[in-house]
Enzyme design. Sequence first.
Site, PDB file in Angstrom:
ATOM      1  N   CYS A 169       3.337   8.523   1.300  1.00  0.00           N
ATOM      2  CA  CYS A 169       4.054   7.318   2.384  1.00  0.00           C
ATOM      3  C   CYS A 169       4.114   6.166   1.549  1.00  0.00           C
ATOM      4  O   CYS A 169       3.241   5.464   0.870  1.00  0.00           O
ATOM      5  CB  CYS A 169       2.940   7.340   3.386  1.00  0.00           C
ATOM      6  N   CYS A 201       1.361  -2.345  15.007  1.00  0.00           N
ATOM      7  CA  CYS A 201       1.582  -2.055  13.586  1.00  0.00           C
ATOM      8  C   CYS A 201       0.633  -3.210  12.795  1.00  0.00           C
ATOM      9  O   CYS A 201       1.090  -4.347  12.882  1.00  0.00           O
ATOM     10  CB  CYS A 201       2.780  -1.821  13.218  1.00  0.00           C
ATOM     11  N   GLU A 224       0.952  -1.203   0.070  1.00  0.00           N
ATOM     12  CA  GLU A 224      -0.200  -0.045  -0.071  1.00  0.00           C
ATOM     13  C   GLU A 224       1.063   1.224   0.109  1.00  0.00           C
ATOM     14  O   GLU A 224       2.004   1.382   0.548  1.00  0.00           O
ATOM     15  CB  GLU A 224      -1.021   0.022   1.011  1.00  0.00           C
ATOM     16  N   CYS A 240      -1.865   5.848   9.915  1.00  0.00           N
ATOM     17  CA  CYS A 240      -0.648   5.521  10.180  1.00  0.00           C
ATOM     18  C   CYS A 240      -1.069   4.254  10.989  1.00  0.00           C
ATOM     19  O   CYS A 240      -1.733   4.003  11.706  1.00  0.00           O
ATOM     20  CB  CYS A 240       0.207   6.538  11.187  1.00  0.00           C
ATOM     21  N   CYS A 278       6.209  -5.086  15.064  1.00  0.00           N
ATOM     22  CA  CYS A 278       5.892  -3.977  16.171  1.00  0.00           C
ATOM     23  C   CYS A 278       4.360  -4.284  16.474  1.00  0.00           C
ATOM     24  O   CYS A 278       3.561  -4.314  15.816  1.00  0.00           O
ATOM     25  CB  CYS A 278       5.975  -2.486  15.837  1.00  0.00           C
ATOM     26  N   CYS A 297       6.602  -6.948   7.039  1.00  0.00           N
ATOM     27  CA  CYS A 297       7.756  -6.308   7.848  1.00  0.00           C
ATOM     28  C   CYS A 297       8.123  -7.618   8.787  1.00  0.00           C
ATOM     29  O   CYS A 297       7.140  -8.278   9.381  1.00  0.00           O
ATOM     30  CB  CYS A 297       7.219  -5.389   8.471  1.00  0.00           C
TER      31      CYS A 297
END
Length: 379
Positions: A105, A119, A92, A343, A116, A112
């Site tokens: 962004c 996230c 994205e 975010c 985290c 990933c």
Amino acid sequence: MSVVNLLDFDRDGLTAFVEQLGEKRFRATQLFRWIHQKGASDFDAMSDLAKSLRDKLRERAAVQSLPVISEHVSTDGTVKWLFDVGAGNAIETVFIPESDRGTLCVSSQAGCAVGCRFCSTGHQGFSRNLCTGEILAQLWHAEHQLRRRLGLKEGERAVTNVVMMGMGEPLQNYAALVPALRAMLDDHGYGLSRRRVTVSTSGMVAMIDRLREDCPVALAVSLHAPNDALRNDLVPLNRKDGIEALLDACVRYLPAAPRDFVTFEYCMLDGVNDTPELARELVRLVKGRVPCKVNLIPFNPFPQSGLVRSSPERVQAFAAVLLRAGIVTTVRKTRGDDIDAACGQLAGEVQDRTRVHQRLVHAPVKVVRRMAPMQETKA
Ligand code: SF4
């Protein structure tokens, strides 16, 4: 004969390729301008290139962007694209328009591996690094599509700022990242100043040092906690180097950086990292040591996170502690909520090749305590 994707090159790389074709170096600059400044992908439209070069390019090369799976436009003007990167993976990219800028962004990985807790990408696990062409294709597509849509004139830009804050830890994909950054900065490419290109990292100390040497753009660090015990849990990568080493790397970075501060991102999680005590600990950690700005980010909840967004009152109380200590502090506006573009919400599609998702699901976050509504002074 394999076809080369010209989006995979910064200008030096394109120059080497053009020389392999037996052409003069300056042809690479012309070609680079056609691709990145004008958004051209048809070699026949590149009118100042010799026909013989255009013929060679048609045979050996292409300008291959990414297939768009979907595009959503938020009521606030935010645009989110889902791009197909093959083998069941999708990434994205988000454009955030404001009165004085347009920020893109950009993703650096399919998924990933850092994991985290707050996230959405981290919960999906990791499939693979993007290549330079896949990173740059996000900017190429957004810039030229938005220019056409907005009816911008020659020389006007849709994307004025790039933040490497989409899916992935950019410094874990360093070899592909740096040429992409160079193309963004190149006056014959997108011509963005170093201040307007930001790499956001969860804290890879050795790679921060390399970026300082190779391509020092603005630096943002996903901090999210003022001590190792809490940060080890929220940002597992912290277990490798720890906060002290991370702050030392930030201090070393600053003399080369285009800004005289580092941005610390701090995602506000109710009862986890948002207490006034932790705000004071953060002040003690950074004050007088790392020139910085702290950006408090309202957590954007997603299924399975087990986390709750801090109330606006708690965010303001946390900010007040930092501001009283003289630390520049902002609270990020959430944008694109209605299209899941805010975010920490970027999810794409990831064929996970790791065990990150299972680890996160089977080890829930330690909630210190859920807080009662705050009575603290407002910022
Ligand atoms: S916040 Fe960044 S580093 Fe952490 S899991 Fe998400 S994408 Fe990865």
